[in-house]
Every structure is written in structure tokens, then in C-alpha cells.
Design a protein around this motif. Sequence first.
Motif, PDB file in Angstrom:
ATOM      1  N   PHE A 179       0.847  -1.187   0.000  1.00  0.00           N
ATOM      2  CA  PHE A 179       0.000   0.000   0.000  1.00  0.00           C
ATOM      3  C   PHE A 179       0.879   1.232   0.000  1.00  0.00           C
ATOM      4  O   PHE A 179       1.736   1.391   0.851  1.00  0.00           O
ATOM      5  N   ASP A 180       0.702   2.079  -1.016  1.00  0.00           N
ATOM      6  CA  ASP A 180       1.433   3.354  -0.963  1.00  0.00           C
ATOM      7  C   ASP A 180       0.475   4.492  -1.278  1.00  0.00           C
ATOM      8  O   ASP A 180       0.033   4.672  -2.395  1.00  0.00           O
ATOM      9  N   GLU A 181       0.087   5.184  -0.307  1.00  0.00           N
ATOM     10  CA  GLU A 181      -0.761   6.373  -0.392  1.00  0.00           C
ATOM     11  C   GLU A 181      -2.099   6.123  -1.091  1.00  0.00           C
ATOM     12  O   GLU A 181      -3.131   6.079  -0.432  1.00  0.00           O
ATOM     13  N   HIS A 182      -2.064   5.950  -2.427  1.00  0.00           N
ATOM     14  CA  HIS A 182      -3.336   5.827  -3.143  1.00  0.00           C
ATOM     15  C   HIS A 182      -3.533   4.484  -3.833  1.00  0.00           C
ATOM     16  O   HIS A 182      -4.605   4.199  -4.330  1.00  0.00           O
ATOM     17  N   THR A 183      -2.476   3.703  -3.915  1.00  0.00           N
ATOM     18  CA  THR A 183      -2.602   2.451  -4.657  1.00  0.00           C
ATOM     19  C   THR A 183      -2.438   1.252  -3.727  1.00  0.00           C
ATOM     20  O   THR A 183      -1.455   1.141  -3.003  1.00  0.00           O
ATOM     21  N   LEU A 184      -3.448   0.406  -3.775  1.00  0.00           N
ATOM     22  CA  LEU A 184      -3.425  -0.812  -2.967  1.00  0.00           C
ATOM     23  C   LEU A 184      -3.182  -1.993  -3.910  1.00  0.00           C
ATOM     24  O   LEU A 184      -3.893  -2.158  -4.906  1.00  0.00           O
ATOM     25  N   LYS A 185      -2.178  -2.790  -3.604  1.00  0.00           N
ATOM     26  CA  LYS A 185      -1.871  -3.956  -4.423  1.00  0.00           C
ATOM     27  C   LYS A 185      -2.094  -5.205  -3.564  1.00  0.00           C
ATOM     28  O   LYS A 185      -1.590  -5.274  -2.434  1.00  0.00           O
ATOM     29  N   ILE A 186      -2.872  -6.130  -4.092  1.00  0.00           N
ATOM     30  CA  ILE A 186      -3.218  -7.315  -3.304  1.00  0.00           C
ATOM     31  C   ILE A 186      -2.865  -8.575  -4.092  1.00  0.00           C
ATOM     32  O   ILE A 186      -3.303  -8.740  -5.240  1.00  0.00           O
ATOM     33  N   TYR A 187      -2.060  -9.440  -3.503  1.00  0.00           N
ATOM     34  CA  TYR A 187      -1.724 -10.721  -4.127  1.00  0.00           C
ATOM     35  C   TYR A 187      -2.677 -11.781  -3.583  1.00  0.00           C
ATOM     36  O   TYR A 187      -2.868 -11.887  -2.369  1.00  0.00           O
ATOM     37  N   CYS A 188      -3.288 -12.559  -4.486  1.00  0.00           N
ATOM     38  CA  CYS A 188      -4.303 -13.517  -4.050  1.00  0.00           C
ATOM     39  C   CYS A 188      -3.961 -14.929  -4.516  1.00  0.00           C
ATOM     40  O   CYS A 188      -3.325 -15.119  -5.556  1.00  0.00           O
ATOM     41  N   HIS A 189      -4.430 -15.887  -3.748  1.00  0.00           N
ATOM     42  CA  HIS A 189      -4.353 -17.290  -4.154  1.00  0.00           C
ATOM     43  C   HIS A 189      -5.720 -17.907  -3.915  1.00  0.00           C
ATOM     44  O   HIS A 189      -6.159 -18.019  -2.778  1.00  0.00           O
ATOM     45  N   SER A 190      -6.396 -18.255  -5.003  1.00  0.00           N
ATOM     46  CA  SER A 190      -7.782 -18.717  -4.858  1.00  0.00           C
ATOM     47  C   SER A 190      -8.217 -19.447  -6.122  1.00  0.00           C
ATOM     48  O   SER A 190      -7.630 -19.266  -7.183  1.00  0.00           O
ATOM     49  N   ASP A 191      -9.261 -20.258  -6.006  1.00  0.00           N
ATOM     50  CA  ASP A 191      -9.825 -20.909  -7.198  1.00  0.00           C
ATOM     51  C   ASP A 191     -10.714 -19.947  -7.977  1.00  0.00           C
ATOM     52  O   ASP A 191     -10.936 -20.125  -9.169  1.00  0.00           O
ATOM     53  N   GLY A 192     -11.254 -18.949  -7.264  1.00  0.00           N
ATOM     54  CA  GLY A 192     -12.211 -18.045  -7.912  1.00  0.00           C
ATOM     55  C   GLY A 192     -11.662 -16.642  -8.048  1.00  0.00           C
ATOM     56  O   GLY A 192     -10.471 -16.402  -7.821  1.00  0.00           O
ATOM     57  N   HIS A 193     -12.519 -15.717  -8.443  1.00  0.00           N
ATOM     58  CA  HIS A 193     -12.102 -14.319  -8.587  1.00  0.00           C
ATOM     59  C   HIS A 193     -12.159 -13.612  -7.238  1.00  0.00           C
ATOM     60  O   HIS A 193     -13.023 -13.896  -6.414  1.00  0.00           O
ATOM     61  N   CYS A 194     -11.254 -12.690  -7.039  1.00  0.00           N
ATOM     62  CA  CYS A 194     -11.102 -12.082  -5.718  1.00  0.00           C
ATOM     63  C   CYS A 194     -11.475 -10.603  -5.689  1.00  0.00           C
ATOM     64  O   CYS A 194     -11.575 -10.009  -4.624  1.00  0.00           O
ATOM     65  N   LEU A 195     -11.677 -10.005  -6.841  1.00  0.00           N
ATOM     66  CA  LEU A 195     -11.881  -8.549  -6.873  1.00  0.00           C
ATOM     67  C   LEU A 195     -13.154  -8.136  -6.134  1.00  0.00           C
ATOM     68  O   LEU A 195     -13.152  -7.183  -5.349  1.00  0.00           O
ATOM     69  N   LEU A 196     -14.238  -8.856  -6.377  1.00  0.00           N
ATOM     70  CA  LEU A 196     -15.524  -8.447  -5.805  1.00  0.00           C
ATOM     71  C   LEU A 196     -15.516  -8.452  -4.271  1.00  0.00           C
ATOM     72  O   LEU A 196     -15.900  -7.448  -3.661  1.00  0.00           O
ATOM     73  N   PRO A 197     -15.063  -9.538  -3.628  1.00  0.00           N
ATOM     74  CA  PRO A 197     -15.009  -9.500  -2.160  1.00  0.00           C
ATOM     75  C   PRO A 197     -14.138  -8.362  -1.636  1.00  0.00           C
ATOM     76  O   PRO A 197     -14.474  -7.751  -0.621  1.00  0.00           O
ATOM     77  N   VAL A 198     -13.057  -8.044  -2.337  1.00  0.00           N
ATOM     78  CA  VAL A 198     -12.194  -6.937  -1.905  1.00  0.00           C
ATOM     79  C   VAL A 198     -12.957  -5.619  -1.992  1.00  0.00           C
ATOM     80  O   VAL A 198     -12.951  -4.807  -1.055  1.00  0.00           O
ATOM     81  N   LEU A 199     -13.654  -5.420  -3.084  1.00  0.00           N
ATOM     82  CA  LEU A 199     -14.428  -4.172  -3.253  1.00  0.00           C
ATOM     83  C   LEU A 199     -15.507  -4.055  -2.178  1.00  0.00           C
ATOM     84  O   LEU A 199     -15.767  -2.970  -1.658  1.00  0.00           O
ATOM     85  N   ASN A 200     -16.130  -5.184  -1.841  1.00  0.00           N
ATOM     86  CA  ASN A 200     -17.161  -5.167  -0.800  1.00  0.00           C
ATOM     87  C   ASN A 200     -16.593  -4.721   0.548  1.00  0.00           C
ATOM     88  O   ASN A 200     -17.223  -3.933   1.259  1.00  0.00           O
ATOM     89  N   ILE A 201     -15.425  -5.216   0.869  1.00  0.00           N
ATOM     90  CA  ILE A 201     -14.800  -4.825   2.148  1.00  0.00           C
ATOM     91  C   ILE A 201     -14.481  -3.329   2.142  1.00  0.00           C
ATOM     92  O   ILE A 201     -14.745  -2.613   3.110  1.00  0.00           O
ATOM     93  N   LEU A 202     -13.933  -2.858   1.021  1.00  0.00           N
ATOM     94  CA  LEU A 202     -13.588  -1.432   0.934  1.00  0.00           C
ATOM     95  C   LEU A 202     -14.846  -0.571   1.087  1.00  0.00           C
ATOM     96  O   LEU A 202     -14.828   0.455   1.769  1.00  0.00           O
ATOM     97  N   GLU A 203     -15.928  -1.021   0.488  1.00  0.00           N
ATOM     98  CA  GLU A 203     -17.172  -0.256   0.571  1.00  0.00           C
ATOM     99  C   GLU A 203     -17.663  -0.192   2.022  1.00  0.00           C
ATOM    100  O   GLU A 203     -18.087   0.849   2.518  1.00  0.00           O
ATOM    101  N   LYS A 204     -17.571  -1.346   2.686  1.00  0.00           N
ATOM    102  CA  LYS A 204     -17.993  -1.429   4.095  1.00  0.00           C
ATOM    103  C   LYS A 204     -17.236  -0.417   4.966  1.00  0.00           C
ATOM    104  O   LYS A 204     -17.782   0.154   5.894  1.00  0.00           O
ATOM    105  N   HIS A 205     -15.963  -0.200   4.597  1.00  0.00           N
ATOM    106  CA  HIS A 205     -15.136   0.729   5.382  1.00  0.00           C
ATOM    107  C   HIS A 205     -15.168   2.146   4.797  1.00  0.00           C
ATOM    108  O   HIS A 205     -14.307   2.962   5.124  1.00  0.00           O
ATOM    109  N   ASN A 206     -16.151   2.400   3.952  1.00  0.00           N
ATOM    110  CA  ASN A 206     -16.324   3.727   3.344  1.00  0.00           C
ATOM    111  C   ASN A 206     -15.081   4.234   2.619  1.00  0.00           C
ATOM    112  O   ASN A 206     -14.763   5.419   2.675  1.00  0.00           O
ATOM    113  N   VAL A 207     -14.378   3.321   1.987  1.00  0.00           N
ATOM    114  CA  VAL A 207     -13.203   3.720   1.204  1.00  0.00           C
ATOM    115  C   VAL A 207     -13.659   4.053  -0.212  1.00  0.00           C
ATOM    116  O   VAL A 207     -14.411   3.289  -0.815  1.00  0.00           O
TER     117      VAL A 207
END
Length: 316
Positions: free
Chosen positions: A259-287
Motif C-alpha cells: 500500500f502506498d498512499e493511493h494504490t493498494l496492491k493485493i496478491y491472491c491465491h484462490s480458485d475463484g475471482h477475488c476482486l468483488l469481495p475486496v471491493l465489498n470490504i472497501l465499501e464497508k469501510h467507506n473507502v
Amino acid sequence: MANTVVKISNLVKNYGTLTAVDHLDLEIKEGEIYGLLGPNGSGKTTTISCLLSLLSYDEGEIEIFGKKMSSTAYDIKKDIGVVLQNVAVFEQLNVYQNIDCFCSLYVKDKKKRQELVWEAIKFVGLEDFVKFYPKKLSGGLLRRLNIACGIVHKPKLIFFDEPTVAVDPQSRNNILDGILRLRDEGCTIIYTSHYMEEVEQICSRISIIDKGRKVAEGTKEQLKQLVHTTETILIEVEGLTNEGLQEIKSQGFVTGTEFDEHTLKIYCHSDGHCLLPVLNILEKHNVKTGGAYTKLPTLNDVFLEITGKELRDKEA
Ligand code: ADP
Ligand code: MG
């Protein structure tokens, strides 16, 4: 189960002290487009030269169509077509004459030959150039002529060694489409390249080669499963709190974050797609989020993870 067309066991080829092919095993089935993917110097051309008995080798066994391959195995050779990395045509013959010359090595009947030559000309799309001499052809058209010469006798097994290097996009697509059509007609194809995109596009199975050794083998999907990072997400964020970041880090599929100021980089290991759950968490935290970008693994990532280096140097 399809028949085995090519079987290589324990192949070793040394050039002096350099081992160019290092205990290689391969089994290629009828109807496959089998890719040998590796950087320059990894031993692809040497492997093909051994397969064709153009080169002697130090150890190992090679069977083609279930029979032992040798330099005098003409019954095997008549069903093989070769499109070598270095274009090999006769400068003093025009396009038609070149293809006819290669065809005459296999077919004596003139009428039959005429049919085959025209079929090959149409196959590679050289109808408008039949009277041209090689010198007058562009790089891409010359490659197409090279291919026509290699396939004119309707072989069952065809070797393509880096047929698209330094070729314009139109000829490149023509070549790749042609290879798919040959497969549809029942040919078995061995295709070498250092371009992972091409290998992904057309090959049913792929061996990744490094320093003459097979470091991985499988379909492109199987190979990509070897990579630990299945998805890398980049998101522009504003107002990310420590709590929000911690919740993301605590997800089972997250293997690392930067994480540097404005850009968050996330490395994932999963069978499915990970973007949506990440966006949901960010929304929950009013990001607030801006652009979001997700990168899936490529065969280069597979190569990088296994060998610690890039498949090819960044091209200038
Ligand atoms: P690729 O086709 O994957 O680029 P090659 O089979 O051409 O790889 O080469 C494999 C290795 O063998 C390289 O290190 C290359 O320099 C070496 N090599 C190839 N041909 C010869 C030769 N005739 N004599 C000595 N070394 C060679
Ligand atoms: Mg080569």
C-alpha cells in the motif's frame, strides 16, 4: 485414447561440454498441437533436429508413428513435414517452382502434383505471388512460402520451429490460422516458440523448456495452477484506514499486500475471482475507489516462478 505419434525417452544432446538437451521425455498424441515453449537457447531447435535425425544425439530413444526413427527411416519421413526456423527455399526458383520442387521429392505424378501445389498455394494465401522469386517477397510472405514447401505433400506430422519470428501481424495470423486448419484436417503438430501468447492461443498441451530440460508440462490451465499468485489486484483508494487494510489482509485468499498512499496492491491465491469481495470490504469501510485492475497469471509467470527468470527479455 489417441495414438502416440512421437515418443522421446531420456534424450540427451551435448555440444562439447554444453548439454543442449538434458534427459528430455515427451509423448505427443495424434491430433495435438503440442507446444515447446522456452527462451532462446533453451534447446528447442536441437530437440527438433534430433527428432528428425538431422543431428546425432548422445543418449535416448525416439519413436515416431510407433517405429524407431533414424536417418534412413524413409517410411516415417514421407509422412513428416518440416518448417524450419531458418527459411530454406531456392532463390533461383519462383514461388510455384519452389513448392513444386519440394513436392516432387514425394510425388512423381505430375497431375497429382499440380493439384497439391495449388492447394498449398491457396492454403497459405500466395495466389497473387506464384511467379515471384523469393528475393521479392516480404519476410511474412517468405515464411508462408517456407510453410507451403513443408506441407505440400500432406504430411501427418508437422514440425513448426518458431514460424512467426519477425513476421508482420497479418502473416502471423495467417500462419496461426493455418496451423489450426491443419490440426482440424487431422495433422499432429509440434510447435516451438518463445512467444507465450501464441502457444496459449493454439496449443492443446505445452512443455516449458529451460536449459534443455522440461520444467513443466500440461494444458495452459494446468500450467497456470502451478503459480502461487492466481490473481494480482491493483486498486486506487482514498481514505483506507488501518482497520480496512487489516480486514483485507485477514481474508484467506490474500497472500500479501502493498500500500502506498493511493494504490493498494493485493496478491491472491484462490480458485475463484477475488476482486468483488475486496471491493465489498472497501465499501464497508467507506473507502472511495477509483480504477481497479486485476491481472491473471500468464505462462511467463509460470516460467518465472519455476526458474526465477523471465521467459523472454523485454523486446525493444
Ligand atoms: P533454441 O532453439 O531453444 O533457441 P537451440 O537448440 O538452438 O535453442 O540451442 C540450444 C543451446 O545449444 C544454445 O546454448 C546454443 O547456443 C547451443 N547450440 C546450438 N547449436 C549449436 C552448435 N551447432 N554447436 C554448439 N552449440 C550449439
Ligand atoms: Mg531455435
